[in-house]
Write a protein that holds these residues in place. Sequence first.
Motif, PDB file in Angstrom:
ATOM      1  N   GLN A  72      -2.616  14.479 -13.119  1.00  0.00           N
ATOM      2  CA  GLN A  72      -2.180  15.870 -12.997  1.00  0.00           C
ATOM      3  C   GLN A  72      -3.182  16.533 -12.065  1.00  0.00           C
ATOM      4  N   ARG A  73      -2.646  17.226 -11.079  1.00  0.00           N
ATOM      5  CA  ARG A  73      -3.503  17.822 -10.064  1.00  0.00           C
ATOM      6  C   ARG A  73      -3.146  19.287  -9.902  1.00  0.00           C
ATOM      7  N   LEU A  74      -4.165  20.103  -9.768  1.00  0.00           N
ATOM      8  CA  LEU A  74      -3.968  21.491  -9.370  1.00  0.00           C
ATOM      9  C   LEU A  74      -4.171  21.545  -7.864  1.00  0.00           C
ATOM     10  N   GLU A  75      -3.150  21.986  -7.155  1.00  0.00           N
ATOM     11  CA  GLU A  75      -3.199  22.119  -5.702  1.00  0.00           C
ATOM     12  C   GLU A  75      -3.089  23.607  -5.385  1.00  0.00           C
ATOM     13  N   ASN A  76      -4.218  24.220  -5.077  1.00  0.00           N
ATOM     14  CA  ASN A  76      -4.283  25.677  -4.917  1.00  0.00           C
ATOM     15  C   ASN A  76      -3.691  26.375  -6.139  1.00  0.00           C
ATOM     16  N   GLY A  77      -3.985  25.829  -7.330  1.00  0.00           N
ATOM     17  CA  GLY A  77      -3.545  26.425  -8.586  1.00  0.00           C
ATOM     18  C   GLY A  77      -2.172  25.983  -9.053  1.00  0.00           C
ATOM     19  N   ARG A  78      -1.427  25.239  -8.275  1.00  0.00           N
ATOM     20  CA  ARG A  78      -0.089  24.757  -8.646  1.00  0.00           C
ATOM     21  C   ARG A  78      -0.235  23.391  -9.316  1.00  0.00           C
ATOM     22  N   ALA A  79       0.280  23.238 -10.557  1.00  0.00           N
ATOM     23  CA  ALA A  79       0.143  21.990 -11.312  1.00  0.00           C
ATOM     24  C   ALA A  79       1.199  20.975 -10.887  1.00  0.00           C
ATOM     25  N   VAL A  80       0.746  19.767 -10.551  1.00  0.00           N
ATOM     26  CA  VAL A  80       1.636  18.705 -10.097  1.00  0.00           C
ATOM     27  C   VAL A  80       1.318  17.433 -10.876  1.00  0.00           C
ATOM     28  N   CYS A  81       2.347  16.856 -11.516  1.00  0.00           N
ATOM     29  CA  CYS A  81       2.217  15.571 -12.207  1.00  0.00           C
ATOM     30  C   CYS A  81       2.709  14.469 -11.270  1.00  0.00           C
ATOM     31  N   THR A  82       1.971  13.366 -11.224  1.00  0.00           N
ATOM     32  CA  THR A  82       2.294  12.271 -10.309  1.00  0.00           C
ATOM     33  C   THR A  82       2.112  10.933 -11.010  1.00  0.00           C
ATOM     34  N   VAL A  83       3.001  10.000 -10.704  1.00  0.00           N
ATOM     35  CA  VAL A  83       2.802   8.602 -11.080  1.00  0.00           C
ATOM     36  C   VAL A  83       2.979   7.763  -9.820  1.00  0.00           C
ATOM     37  N   LYS A  84       2.077   6.771  -9.683  1.00  0.00           N
ATOM     38  CA  LYS A  84       2.131   5.850  -8.542  1.00  0.00           C
ATOM     39  C   LYS A  84       2.107   4.428  -9.085  1.00  0.00           C
ATOM     40  N   THR A  85       2.898   3.557  -8.460  1.00  0.00           N
ATOM     41  CA  THR A  85       2.951   2.149  -8.841  1.00  0.00           C
ATOM     42  C   THR A  85       2.879   1.290  -7.580  1.00  0.00           C
ATOM     43  N   PRO A  86       2.301   0.102  -7.672  1.00  0.00           N
ATOM     44  CA  PRO A  86       2.232  -0.751  -6.480  1.00  0.00           C
ATOM     45  C   PRO A  86       3.604  -1.311  -6.120  1.00  0.00           C
ATOM     46  N   LEU A  87       3.839  -1.482  -4.833  1.00  0.00           N
ATOM     47  CA  LEU A  87       5.053  -2.122  -4.329  1.00  0.00           C
ATOM     48  C   LEU A  87       4.670  -3.438  -3.666  1.00  0.00           C
ATOM     49  N   PRO A  88       5.598  -4.390  -3.589  1.00  0.00           N
ATOM     50  CA  PRO A  88       5.272  -5.714  -3.041  1.00  0.00           C
ATOM     51  C   PRO A  88       4.734  -5.698  -1.607  1.00  0.00           C
ATOM     52  N   ASP A  89       5.107  -4.682  -0.808  1.00  0.00           N
ATOM     53  CA  ASP A  89       4.660  -4.661   0.592  1.00  0.00           C
ATOM     54  C   ASP A  89       3.279  -4.035   0.781  1.00  0.00           C
ATOM     55  N   GLY A  90       2.595  -3.699  -0.329  1.00  0.00           N
ATOM     56  CA  GLY A  90       1.260  -3.110  -0.239  1.00  0.00           C
ATOM     57  C   GLY A  90       1.263  -1.588  -0.256  1.00  0.00           C
ATOM     58  N   SER A  91       2.428  -0.966  -0.112  1.00  0.00           N
ATOM     59  CA  SER A  91       2.520   0.487  -0.234  1.00  0.00           C
ATOM     60  C   SER A  91       2.659   0.819  -1.726  1.00  0.00           C
ATOM     61  N   ARG A  92       2.925   2.078  -2.030  1.00  0.00           N
ATOM     62  CA  ARG A  92       3.062   2.476  -3.432  1.00  0.00           C
ATOM     63  C   ARG A  92       4.318   3.295  -3.631  1.00  0.00           C
ATOM     64  N   GLY A  93       4.929   3.097  -4.802  1.00  0.00           N
ATOM     65  CA  GLY A  93       5.979   4.004  -5.237  1.00  0.00           C
ATOM     66  C   GLY A  93       5.288   5.263  -5.727  1.00  0.00           C
ATOM     67  N   GLU A  94       5.859   6.420  -5.407  1.00  0.00           N
ATOM     68  CA  GLU A  94       5.224   7.683  -5.798  1.00  0.00           C
ATOM     69  C   GLU A  94       6.298   8.681  -6.210  1.00  0.00           C
ATOM     70  N   TRP A  95       6.119   9.255  -7.397  1.00  0.00           N
ATOM     71  CA  TRP A  95       7.007  10.292  -7.901  1.00  0.00           C
ATOM     72  C   TRP A  95       6.148  11.492  -8.278  1.00  0.00           C
ATOM     73  N   GLU A  96       6.613  12.681  -7.948  1.00  0.00           N
ATOM     74  CA  GLU A  96       5.811  13.886  -8.133  1.00  0.00           C
ATOM     75  C   GLU A  96       6.711  15.029  -8.583  1.00  0.00           C
ATOM     76  N   VAL A  97       6.242  15.792  -9.584  1.00  0.00           N
ATOM     77  CA  VAL A  97       6.963  16.980 -10.047  1.00  0.00           C
ATOM     78  C   VAL A  97       5.963  18.088 -10.342  1.00  0.00           C
ATOM     79  N   GLU A  98       6.424  19.298 -10.206  1.00  0.00           N
ATOM     80  CA  GLU A  98       5.596  20.441 -10.571  1.00  0.00           C
ATOM     81  C   GLU A  98       5.774  20.703 -12.059  1.00  0.00           C
ATOM     82  N   ASN A  99       4.681  20.605 -12.827  1.00  0.00           N
ATOM     83  CA  ASN A  99       4.743  20.864 -14.265  1.00  0.00           C
ATOM     84  C   ASN A  99       3.320  20.977 -14.797  1.00  0.00           C
ATOM     85  N   THR A 100       3.091  21.922 -15.692  1.00  0.00           N
ATOM     86  CA  THR A 100       1.772  22.096 -16.298  1.00  0.00           C
ATOM     87  C   THR A 100       1.585  21.206 -17.529  1.00  0.00           C
ATOM     88  N   ASP A 101       2.678  20.614 -18.041  1.00  0.00           N
ATOM     89  CA  ASP A 101       2.641  19.793 -19.245  1.00  0.00           C
ATOM     90  C   ASP A 101       2.886  18.332 -18.872  1.00  0.00           C
TER      91      ASP A 101
END
Length: 188
Positions: free
Chosen positions: A52-81
Amino acid sequence: MGREFELKYQAEPETLALLRSKFGEFTRISMETTYYDTADLALRQRKWTLRQRLENGRAVCTVKTPLPDGSRGEWEVENTDLTAGAKQLYALGAPEEILDYVNQGVAPFCGAKFTRLAKTIALPGGTVELALDEGVLLGGGRELPFAEVEVELKSGEDSVASAFAEALAAEFDLKEQPKSKLARAMVL
């Protein structure tokens, strides 16, 4: 699912200043990041990131997972909980197991506080975000100062970001940073 392809480099504060001079105006973002894991570090073992990250005070939840090609899957939503955020992340396509981990209990393990200077750069064949990060990694009651350069692909092929990053590394004598902020903070 979003796909994240980025390249990171260690830098000195003086190098960040040179990059600011070369590329002009950047957007300033104050970042406060908390990384979560289970008591048995199940997320770390899977190389997943839950934050969970505050970006200039805006709360963002993120999950990242590895992908076979060396990049990452990334999902992000704005939420304080984090629990509600995990449900939204799953609805966006994040692995269902993230719900199980959050429901079984996750706790903050480490974090980071830093300033990001970000700029979108249009290149032949795509766009990248150039990010200049400077701050501290937090863990175990300790702090570790850091400065780094990130080049993240925003559109186009991976080779667009790679070529831009390699040219920057050569021009500014940047050394690759193979570890994420999370990995370096967990060591603390």
